[in-house]
Design a protein around this motif. Structure first.
Motif, PDB file in Angstrom:
ATOM      1  N   LEU A 553       0.736  -1.271   0.059  1.00  0.00           N
ATOM      2  CA  LEU A 553       0.054   0.018   0.089  1.00  0.00           C
ATOM      3  C   LEU A 553       0.962   1.297  -0.064  1.00  0.00           C
ATOM      4  O   LEU A 553       0.339   2.349  -0.381  1.00  0.00           O
ATOM      5  N   GLU A 557      -1.196   3.439  -2.519  1.00  0.00           N
ATOM      6  CA  GLU A 557      -1.814   4.499  -2.204  1.00  0.00           C
ATOM      7  C   GLU A 557      -0.747   5.553  -1.717  1.00  0.00           C
ATOM      8  O   GLU A 557      -1.405   6.729  -2.059  1.00  0.00           O
ATOM      9  N   LYS A 649      -4.762  -0.816  -6.419  1.00  0.00           N
ATOM     10  CA  LYS A 649      -5.034  -1.831  -5.293  1.00  0.00           C
ATOM     11  C   LYS A 649      -5.758  -2.947  -5.832  1.00  0.00           C
ATOM     12  O   LYS A 649      -5.599  -4.153  -5.336  1.00  0.00           O
ATOM     13  N   PRO A 650      -6.866  -2.868  -6.316  1.00  0.00           N
ATOM     14  CA  PRO A 650      -7.959  -3.954  -7.034  1.00  0.00           C
ATOM     15  C   PRO A 650      -7.005  -5.103  -7.727  1.00  0.00           C
ATOM     16  O   PRO A 650      -6.957  -6.066  -7.566  1.00  0.00           O
ATOM     17  N   HIS A 683      -3.415  -8.042   3.275  1.00  0.00           N
ATOM     18  CA  HIS A 683      -4.716  -7.834   2.471  1.00  0.00           C
ATOM     19  C   HIS A 683      -5.534  -9.131   3.215  1.00  0.00           C
ATOM     20  O   HIS A 683      -6.449  -9.510   2.448  1.00  0.00           O
ATOM     21  N   GLU A 686      -9.276  -8.431   3.376  1.00  0.00           N
ATOM     22  CA  GLU A 686      -9.969  -8.484   1.911  1.00  0.00           C
ATOM     23  C   GLU A 686     -10.167  -9.811   1.396  1.00  0.00           C
ATOM     24  O   GLU A 686     -10.477  -9.949  -0.026  1.00  0.00           O
ATOM     25  N   ILE A 694     -14.578  -4.701  -3.962  1.00  0.00           N
ATOM     26  CA  ILE A 694     -13.244  -4.075  -3.600  1.00  0.00           C
ATOM     27  C   ILE A 694     -13.220  -2.907  -4.743  1.00  0.00           C
ATOM     28  O   ILE A 694     -12.552  -1.947  -4.241  1.00  0.00           O
ATOM     29  N   TRP A 695     -13.571  -3.098  -5.879  1.00  0.00           N
ATOM     30  CA  TRP A 695     -13.382  -2.055  -7.051  1.00  0.00           C
ATOM     31  C   TRP A 695     -14.360  -0.928  -6.468  1.00  0.00           C
ATOM     32  O   TRP A 695     -14.193   0.155  -6.620  1.00  0.00           O
ATOM     33  N   HIS A 697     -15.471   0.113  -3.338  1.00  0.00           N
ATOM     34  CA  HIS A 697     -14.679   0.788  -2.313  1.00  0.00           C
ATOM     35  C   HIS A 697     -13.586   1.406  -2.554  1.00  0.00           C
ATOM     36  O   HIS A 697     -13.388   2.671  -2.269  1.00  0.00           O
ATOM     37  N   GLN A 698     -12.748   1.077  -3.527  1.00  0.00           N
ATOM     38  CA  GLN A 698     -11.673   1.920  -4.108  1.00  0.00           C
ATOM     39  C   GLN A 698     -11.836   2.883  -4.884  1.00  0.00           C
ATOM     40  O   GLN A 698     -11.435   4.182  -4.815  1.00  0.00           O
ATOM     41  N   HIS A 701     -13.106   5.404  -2.332  1.00  0.00           N
ATOM     42  CA  HIS A 701     -11.968   5.978  -1.700  1.00  0.00           C
ATOM     43  C   HIS A 701     -11.101   7.260  -2.707  1.00  0.00           C
ATOM     44  O   HIS A 701     -10.700   8.099  -2.041  1.00  0.00           O
ATOM     45  N   MET A 702     -11.031   6.746  -4.016  1.00  0.00           N
ATOM     46  CA  MET A 702     -10.397   7.551  -4.802  1.00  0.00           C
ATOM     47  C   MET A 702     -11.000   8.934  -4.995  1.00  0.00           C
ATOM     48  O   MET A 702     -10.427  10.053  -4.849  1.00  0.00           O
TER      49      MET A 702
END
Length: 815
Positions: A553, A557, A649-650, A683, A686, A694-695, A697-698, A701-702
């Motif tokens: 990460l 990230e 991340k995904p 992870h 996850e 996950i997609w 949520h990401q 987040h983005m």
């Protein structure tokens, strides 16, 4: 400080305690307060647990003591709380003696209370009869006092010329409805006389004061007599026998007054005896309360334990800080030794998949800051604790908005009093607001100190300036020019001869463009502070990634997030500094003069739009040569960071899952754990989550990070807005209130100044310190919770709540 950096390491421990030593061992653990027990009987009904009878005995003891305390409060005797020298939990064998003592005291007090109610009831009845007899004297005064005219309500003459009457009292608010009802049932064939009593009567059962009315109802006929009595009973009035003859009433009144005096003496003696009993009880009641609360808490905790099949051993589980493991072992040994147990109690550590509770060890100074962080959300286990940095950043950001040397000094003096006298003030009960101020005394102390520091930098003390080092500006005009012109322009080229050593030059207090100068200065300063604060928050996320071994990460990230923030808003801060350095009046090169200084905001907008920034004739279009190329590169890299955050991340999680699926054998998987466990171990949470979620949520987040970076940067402008508003409001308060009084002529001006100064002090404390201070505090809290902590802080953990007698007793007192 190592404990403040992140929460302490916890251990899940299994306790094995001999049943006869269970009570004493839990008592020892409650005194040290470092074990959070887990309930091993979640699915067992509360009434089916092993120690339910002991808990009921404690409930009965609590009920008896609460009854005694209520009787003490009725007599105006407050039960004092034990602050120091708290008694230990009583021995279970001694509980029978305490039960017998409380049973005897409760019986005696209840009998005294009932006797007191009976005596007061009799006293009230005699008092009412006395008032009825006194008031009826006036009712009969207009008519001759003879039995031939009146008869009592008990002996009604059959003659049509003889009248009967009923006398009594009822509540004043019911008197009008009472008269209307009598009028209806008698069809107007009655005569009512009433008089309101000015002196209220006390209800012996409730203790409330009641205003009543004396009434006499004259009627004729036995049938009407029965109806009137039914109405009186319906309105809950008190009826009293009143003779018709004047002499008999006088004789009865004298007898009633004699009985009243005798009853007063009896009530006085009963009250003295009751106070003697209560005064003897109050000496031990606070200690009894503490002892029973501790005993009840011990049995509640023992109900969380399992009992083995032999019913000789208690088995419990609980979270313990690793630094306190030795203390728990000593408590187990002390509990077994207290009852002479032949088999010692012992403790084992367990492995658990459950996340441990979060425990941050604090002291008097850090306690307030930790509460501010915990109010947002309890940190995850071993997550970076923002309270360590909040101890400095919180008062600093507050002081940026509240920068005034005078107002900060007032706050500092108040907090210094709370700190220096904290031992005495800690015992004071002043309500919820007082507890908030006292609990945050060290926060307020630093708020005042930092406000004094920023007030010194702003050179602002109650809206006035201090000329400590001498101004760096010199007036080049002659005397006549200065006296004949209300305002003059100072050319920085010739008037500015030096730099003020620290803070704002006091000459700005006299300048017409003071607001323009401070407006620009504080706005840029707030952006620089805000971007620095957010960069620090993003960098703290690396500490979490390294500790939890989520090294991937850092690349997926942290790097795109920090690049997006620095390339755009960090570059904007760089342009502010470069603009301050580059443009100066002490130069002969025209493009570097202040007139050619561009707007950083316009530059930033044009950079995002890939457009040029035209400047006036004779000025350079850009501040340095490679600026347009550098800006385009920065914007392109910042745009690349957006899909980097979204898909990095995904895609990594998908690749790791495919790699794991190919390595089915356990041995191969274990080898991969040894070689690259730091990557896929990051992870674990996850692993069971669908890739579609996950997609989603990401993506959220983005979007949240990109938009919040822009909005959070703008949010730090509140530092500028509140600082400017505070300074201007303080200036208005001085000019509109106090300065007017200083211009009054003559001796009466001293008297006017005394009252006006009091009004100015009152407004300063109420508006500038309390209201403005609370506003700045709330804005600072928001900057930490939203703008700073959202960059690295999850706050989804749960607090460590150990079994601690001190916390238990304190929470009961608060309730």
């Amino acid at each position: 400080m190592g404990d403040m950096f992140r929460s302490e390491k916890m251990a899940l421990c299994q306790l094995f305690i001999q049943q006869e030593a269970g009570y004493s061992t839990i008592s020892e653990l409650g005194e040290i307060g470092c074990v959070q027990f887990r309930d091993l009987n979640v699915h067992v009904n509360s009434f089916q647990r092993h120690y339910v009878n002991e808990v009921r005995r404690c409930d009965e003891l609590e009920r008896q003591m609460n009854y005694i305390a209520s009787e003490l409060r009725k007599d105006g005797i407050e039960v004092k709380e034990l602050i120091d020298d708290l008694p230990s939990a009583p021995n279970p064998r001694d509980i029978s003696e305490l039960e017998a003592t409380l049973e005897r005291v409760e019986t005696e007090i209840s009998e005294l209370a009932q006797n007191n109610v009976n005596l007061k009831t009799n006293y009230t009845e005699l008092k009412e009869m006395c008032m009825v007899l006194e008031q009826t004297q006036t009712f009969f005064s207009d008519v001759m006092d003879a039995p031939s005219h009146f008869g009592s309500d008990d002996t009604h003459a059959q003659a049509s010329c003889q009248l009967g009457f009923v006398a009594g009292l009822l509540n004043r608010e019911r008197s009008f409805a009472f008269e209307r009802m009598l009028w209806r049932i008698s069809r107007g064939n009655i005569y009512v006389k009433r008089a309101d009593l000015e002196e209220p009567l006390t209800d012996p059962r409730t203790g409330l004061e009641v205003y009543k009315t004396v009434f006499v109802v004259f009627y004729q006929g036995e049938q009407l007599n029965m109806r009137i009595k039914k109405v009186c009973n319906g309105f809950r009035s008190s009826l009293y026998t009143c003779p018709a003859a004047h002499a008999e009433r006088e004789e009865m009144l004298r007898g009633v007054k004699t009985r009243l005096e005798d009853l007063k003496l009896v009530i006085s003696q009963t009250t003295d005896h009751r106070r003697l009993v209560l005064s003897n009880t109050i000496k031990n009641l606070p200690r009894w309360l503490v002892m029973v609360k501790k005993m009840k808490a011990i049995y509640h905790t023992l109900n969380m334990f399992n009992i083995d099949v032999t019913k000789k051993c208690l088995i419990g589980e609980g979270w313990v800080p690793r630094n306190d493991l030795e203390n728990v072992k000593q408590a187990l040994a002390a509990g077994s030794a207290a009852v002479g147990s032949t088999l010692p109690s012992f403790m084992n550590e367990l492995e658990s998949d459950q996340s441990p509770p979060t425990f941050n060890r604090v002291n008097k100074f850090t306690n307030g800051y930790q509460h501010l962080i915990d109010a947002y959300g309890m940190a995850n286990y071993r997550e970076v604790n923002p309270a360590l940095y909040t101890c400095i950043t919180f008062p600093f950001l507050f002081a940026v908005m509240f920068g005034d040397l005078g107002h900060g000094f007032c706050i500092f003096l108040f907090a210094l009093w709370l700190v220096l006298d904290e031992e005495r003030l800690s015992k004071k009960r002043g309500g919820e607001i007082w507890n908030i101020f006292f609990g945050g005394r060290y926060i307020i102390l630093l708020l005042g100190l930092f406000s004094m520091y920023t007030g010194f930098l702003y050179n602002d003390i109650f809206s006035k300036s201090l000329n400590i080092f001498g101004s760096g500006w010199r007036v080049r005009y002659n005397t006549s020019t200065v006296w004949t012109n209300p305002s003059l322009t100072l050319d920085p080229v010739v008037a500015s001869v030096a730099t003020y050593p620290m803070g704002v030059d006091p000459i700005w207090q006299l300048a017409d463009n003071q607001i323009i100068f401070l407006n620009s200065f504080k706005m840029k300063m707030s952006i620089i502070i805000g971007v620095s604060h957010m960069i620090f928050g993003v960098c703290l996320s690396v500490v979490n990634f390294v500790h939890f071994k989520k090294y991937s990460l850092i690349f997926l990230e942290f790097i795109p997030q920090i690049l997006f923030l620095i390339l755009l808003f960090g570059y904007m801060c760089f342009m502010m500094f470069y603009k301050w350095v580059k443009y100066t009046p002490h130069t002969h090169y025209l493009p570097d003069t202040p007139g050619c200084a561009p707007s950083v905001l316009i530059y930033f907008i044009n950079m995002m739009l890939f457009s040029d920034s035209p400047q006036p004739a004779g000025c350079d279009e850009y501040m340095f040569v490679v600026q347009p190329t550098l800006e385009k590169a920065f914007v392109v890299l910042a745009i690349i960071c957006i899909p980097w955050i979204l898909i990095g991340k995904p895609l990594y999680i998908m690749a790791v899952r495919k790699l794991r699926a190919k390595r089915q054998p356990i041995s191969t998987l274990g080898k991969m754990d040894e070689e690259g466990g730091s990557h896929h171990g990051a992870h674990d949470e996850e692993d069971d989550e669908p890739i579609s979620e996950i997609w989603i949520h990401q993506a959220i987040h983005m979007i949240e990070y990109i938009l919040s970076t822009i909005s959070h940067t703008a949010s730090y402008l509140r530092l500028w807005a509140l600082s400017l508003a505070h300074a201007e409001l303080s200036d208005v308060l001085w000019n509109m209130v106090l300065s007017k009084a200083l211009t009054f002529p003559g001796y009466p001006a001293a008297i006017a100044l005394f009252f006006i100064f009091g009004a100015w002090v009152l407004l300063t404390i109420a508006i500038m310190i309390l209201m403005e201070g609370l506003s700045a505090f709330l804005h600072t809290l928001r900057l930490h919770w939203v703008e700073f902590m959202s960059k690295f802080y999850t706050g989804a953990g749960y607090a460590f709540l150990p079994f601690d007698f001190k916390v238990l007793l304190r929470s009961d007192d608060d309730d």
